[in-house]
Design an enzyme around this catalytic site. Structure first.
Site, PDB file in Angstrom:
ATOM      1  N   HIS A   1      -4.930 -16.662 -20.538  1.00 44.19           N
ATOM      2  CA  HIS A   1      -5.378 -16.335 -19.175  1.00 44.19           C
ATOM      3  C   HIS A   1      -4.213 -15.975 -18.277  1.00 44.19           C
ATOM      4  O   HIS A   1      -4.337 -15.998 -17.042  1.00 44.19           O
ATOM      5  CB  HIS A   1      -6.185 -17.495 -18.577  1.00 44.19           C
ATOM      6  CG  HIS A   1      -7.511 -17.678 -19.230  1.00 44.19           C
ATOM      7  ND1 HIS A   1      -8.284 -18.791 -19.059  1.00 44.19           N
ATOM      8  CD2 HIS A   1      -8.198 -16.904 -20.107  1.00 44.19           C
ATOM      9  CE1 HIS A   1      -9.395 -18.678 -19.768  1.00 44.19           C
ATOM     10  NE2 HIS A   1      -9.359 -17.548 -20.433  1.00 44.19           N
TER      11      HIS A   1
ATOM     12  N   GLY B  58      -8.767 -30.986 -23.494  1.00 47.31           N
ATOM     13  CA  GLY B  58      -8.922 -30.858 -22.049  1.00 47.31           C
ATOM     14  C   GLY B  58      -9.602 -29.583 -21.596  1.00 47.31           C
ATOM     15  O   GLY B  58      -9.195 -28.982 -20.602  1.00 47.31           O
TER      16      GLY B  58
ATOM     17  N   ARG C  31      -1.441 -22.408  -5.317  1.00 49.50           N
ATOM     18  CA  ARG C  31      -1.489 -22.980  -6.682  1.00 49.50           C
ATOM     19  C   ARG C  31      -0.116 -22.924  -7.333  1.00 49.50           C
ATOM     20  O   ARG C  31       0.309 -23.842  -8.044  1.00 49.50           O
ATOM     21  CB  ARG C  31      -2.519 -22.211  -7.522  1.00 49.50           C
ATOM     22  CG  ARG C  31      -3.966 -22.493  -7.158  1.00 49.50           C
ATOM     23  CD  ARG C  31      -4.930 -21.845  -8.129  1.00 49.50           C
ATOM     24  NE  ARG C  31      -4.770 -22.397  -9.475  1.00 49.50           N
ATOM     25  CZ  ARG C  31      -5.285 -21.812 -10.565  1.00 49.50           C
ATOM     26  NH1 ARG C  31      -5.927 -20.650 -10.464  1.00 49.50           N
ATOM     27  NH2 ARG C  31      -5.136 -22.352 -11.752  1.00 49.50           N
TER      28      ARG C  31
ATOM     29  N   TYR D   5      -3.343 -18.091  -4.635  1.00 54.20           N
ATOM     30  CA  TYR D   5      -2.476 -18.269  -5.816  1.00 54.20           C
ATOM     31  C   TYR D   5      -1.085 -18.736  -5.426  1.00 54.20           C
ATOM     32  O   TYR D   5      -0.421 -19.445  -6.192  1.00 54.20           O
ATOM     33  CB  TYR D   5      -2.464 -16.980  -6.658  1.00 54.20           C
ATOM     34  CG  TYR D   5      -3.745 -16.844  -7.450  1.00 54.20           C
ATOM     35  CD1 TYR D   5      -4.832 -16.117  -6.949  1.00 54.20           C
ATOM     36  CD2 TYR D   5      -3.918 -17.532  -8.657  1.00 54.20           C
ATOM     37  CE1 TYR D   5      -6.029 -16.050  -7.644  1.00 54.20           C
ATOM     38  CE2 TYR D   5      -5.115 -17.470  -9.357  1.00 54.20           C
ATOM     39  CZ  TYR D   5      -6.170 -16.734  -8.846  1.00 54.20           C
ATOM     40  OH  TYR D   5      -7.358 -16.680  -9.532  1.00 54.20           O
TER      41      TYR D   5
ATOM     42  N   SER E 249     -13.594 -27.695 -20.970  1.00 55.90           N
ATOM     43  CA  SER E 249     -15.032 -27.972 -20.856  1.00 55.90           C
ATOM     44  C   SER E 249     -15.862 -27.123 -21.803  1.00 55.90           C
ATOM     45  O   SER E 249     -17.051 -27.354 -21.970  1.00 55.90           O
ATOM     46  CB  SER E 249     -15.493 -27.710 -19.413  1.00 55.90           C
ATOM     47  OG  SER E 249     -15.289 -26.324 -19.111  1.00 55.90           O
TER      48      SER E 249
ATOM     49  N   ASN F 298     -10.726 -35.033 -25.311  1.00 52.28           N
ATOM     50  CA  ASN F 298     -11.158 -34.756 -23.943  1.00 52.28           C
ATOM     51  C   ASN F 298     -11.453 -36.058 -23.201  1.00 52.28           C
ATOM     52  O   ASN F 298     -11.632 -37.117 -23.826  1.00 52.28           O
ATOM     53  CB  ASN F 298     -12.416 -33.868 -23.971  1.00 52.28           C
ATOM     54  CG  ASN F 298     -12.501 -32.945 -22.770  1.00 52.28           C
ATOM     55  OD1 ASN F 298     -11.589 -32.184 -22.480  1.00 52.28           O
ATOM     56  ND2 ASN F 298     -13.600 -33.046 -22.051  1.00 52.28           N
TER      57      ASN F 298
HETATM   58  N1  APR Z   1      -7.567 -35.852 -19.961  1.00 56.82           N
HETATM   59  C1  APR Z   1      -8.327 -35.112 -20.815  1.00 56.82           C
HETATM   60  N2  APR Z   1      -9.334 -34.300 -20.404  1.00 56.82           N
HETATM   61  C2  APR Z   1      -9.561 -34.229 -19.075  1.00 56.82           C
HETATM   62  C3  APR Z   1      -8.810 -34.966 -18.118  1.00 56.82           C
HETATM   63  C4  APR Z   1      -7.775 -35.799 -18.618  1.00 56.82           C
HETATM   64  N3  APR Z   1      -7.009 -36.543 -17.798  1.00 56.82           N
HETATM   65  N4  APR Z   1      -9.311 -34.691 -16.873  1.00 56.82           N
HETATM   66  C5  APR Z   1     -10.306 -33.813 -17.054  1.00 56.82           C
HETATM   67  N5  APR Z   1     -10.479 -33.540 -18.366  1.00 56.82           N
HETATM   68  C6  APR Z   1     -11.448 -32.635 -18.996  1.00 56.82           C
HETATM   69  C7  APR Z   1     -12.770 -32.557 -18.284  1.00 56.82           C
HETATM   70  O1  APR Z   1     -13.667 -33.553 -18.782  1.00 56.82           O
HETATM   71  C8  APR Z   1     -13.243 -31.143 -18.639  1.00 56.82           C
HETATM   72  O2  APR Z   1     -14.039 -31.158 -19.836  1.00 56.82           O
HETATM   73  O3  APR Z   1     -10.898 -31.336 -18.952  1.00 56.82           O
HETATM   74  C9  APR Z   1     -11.950 -30.374 -18.901  1.00 56.82           C
HETATM   75  C10 APR Z   1     -11.626 -29.362 -17.811  1.00 56.82           C
HETATM   76  O4  APR Z   1     -12.639 -28.369 -17.823  1.00 56.82           O
HETATM   77  P1  APR Z   1     -12.521 -27.164 -16.788  1.00 56.82           P
HETATM   78  O5  APR Z   1     -12.218 -27.696 -15.430  1.00 56.82           O
HETATM   79  O6  APR Z   1     -13.722 -26.306 -16.984  1.00 56.82           O
HETATM   80  O7  APR Z   1     -11.210 -26.370 -17.252  1.00 56.82           O
HETATM   81  P2  APR Z   1     -11.080 -25.344 -18.459  1.00 56.82           P
HETATM   82  O8  APR Z   1     -11.978 -25.717 -19.594  1.00 56.82           O
HETATM   83  O9  APR Z   1      -9.623 -25.217 -18.755  1.00 56.82           O
HETATM   84  O10 APR Z   1     -11.595 -23.959 -17.797  1.00 56.82           O
HETATM   85  C11 APR Z   1     -11.483 -22.811 -18.589  1.00 56.82           C
HETATM   86  O11 APR Z   1     -12.158 -21.470 -16.670  1.00 56.82           O
HETATM   87  O12 APR Z   1     -12.048 -20.824 -14.461  1.00 56.82           O
HETATM   88  C12 APR Z   1     -11.591 -20.570 -15.727  1.00 56.82           C
HETATM   89  O13 APR Z   1      -9.549 -19.493 -16.063  1.00 56.82           O
HETATM   90  C13 APR Z   1     -10.101 -20.734 -15.787  1.00 56.82           C
HETATM   91  O14 APR Z   1      -8.792 -21.298 -17.726  1.00 56.82           O
HETATM   92  C14 APR Z   1      -9.884 -21.720 -16.931  1.00 56.82           C
HETATM   93  C15 APR Z   1     -11.191 -21.624 -17.695  1.00 56.82           C
END
Ligand code: APR
Length: 236
Positions: free
Chosen positions: A113, A179, A60, A57, A181, A205
């Site tokens: 979070h 942004g 990060r 961390y 998943s 997204n």
């Molecule tokens: N613009 C828009 N979307 C984007 C971009 C971009 N430049 N780059 C990536 N993405 C999208 C990806 O397609 C994906 O669907 O952002 C999403 C990121 O998904 P994750 O990496 O799963 O992140 P997130 O959804 O925030 O994860 C949720 O998981 O591990 C835990 O605590 C952590 O808060 C996090 C949670």
């Protein structure tokens, strides 16, 4: 143009900070593709190997300090002010632990979070601002115990502010996910809760998320382009 929304619920995820240079979790080369979250992002991992977790961390946190907000963060900050000026409200709920929304000018950010730039004492519970590394022997600024951890929510822990989030969603007339998943609950379930409440939903997204089929509409592309464009469509 669709009717002007009075309260907009915005949910952001790691994708909104990707163009600011902060990694996402589940994209190709994402954080959880390179590191095992069960060894770094759980209370058990911290109990077993606090130095490794603190170091992960700290790395990060240094990355967040070096990053800058992008046009998507800035557009949301402008939209918050514009909506307030017409008596509405933009409720910004983020899964992100960075401070890019705040640095872009958003006044009210709900970090479900937690926040990387805050430390929590595991002895007295005090949460304090923390921009520097957290080292194992660093004393709590309140009780002095060497018991600090990042104030982020790990897997298996309860997300923060859930009552405020549920109340805000129930009062909203538009739900926008940016942004994310749609892989982690409870955030991943909010689009379905919104639909059940009759709230219009939109996904912004890079590509269709796991939840894509649940949204009324979507815009796909990099957040720094599609977020300002979408908010302009809303007159914000
Ligand atoms: N613009 C828009 N979307 C984007 C971009 C971009 N430049 N780059 C990536 N993405 C999208 C990806 O397609 C994906 O669907 O952002 C999403 C990121 O998904 P994750 O990496 O799963 O992140 P997130 O959804 O925030 O994860 C949720 O998981 O591990 C835990 O605590 C952590 O808060 C996090 C949670």
């Amino acid at each position: 143009m669709a009717s002007q929304p009075r309260q907009i619920f915005i949910l952001t995820g790691a994708g909104i900070s990707a163009e600011s240079g902060l990694g996402t979790f589940r994209d190709r080369g994402g954080l959880w593709a390179r590191f095992d979250p069960m060894k770094l992002a759980t209370p058990e991992a911290f109990a077993e190997d606090p130095d490794t977790v603190l170091d992960f961390y700290n790395h990060r946190r240094r990355g967040v300090r070096k990053a800058a907000p992008n046009a998507a963060h800035a557009a949301l900050a402008r939209a918050e002010a514009a909506l307030a000026a017409r008596g509405g409200r933009l409720f910004l709920c983020t899964q992100n632990v960075d401070d890019l929304h705040e640095r872009a000018g958003s006044a009210a950010v709900v970090h479900m979070h937690g926040e990387l730039l805050k430390a929590r004492c595991t002895a007295c519970g005090t949460v304090s601002e923390r921009r520097a590394d957290i080292l194992p022997d660093d004393p709590c600024p309140h009780c002095g115990a060497a018991a600090l951890r990042p104030d982020v929510v790990w897997f298996g822990e309860m997300p923060k502010h859930l009552d405020r989030i549920d109340a805000a969603l129930a009062e909203s007339d538009l739900f926008v996910a940016i942004g994310t998943s749609g892989a982690v609950y409870p955030a991943a379930g909010y689009v379905r809760e919104a639909r059940a409440l009759g709230i219009r939903t939109c996904e912004l997204n890079l590509e269709p998320s796991d939840n894509a089929g649940a949204f009324d509409e979507a815009r796909y592309g990099p957040a720094s382009t599609i977020v300002p464009g979408y908010l302009t469509e809303l007159g914000l």
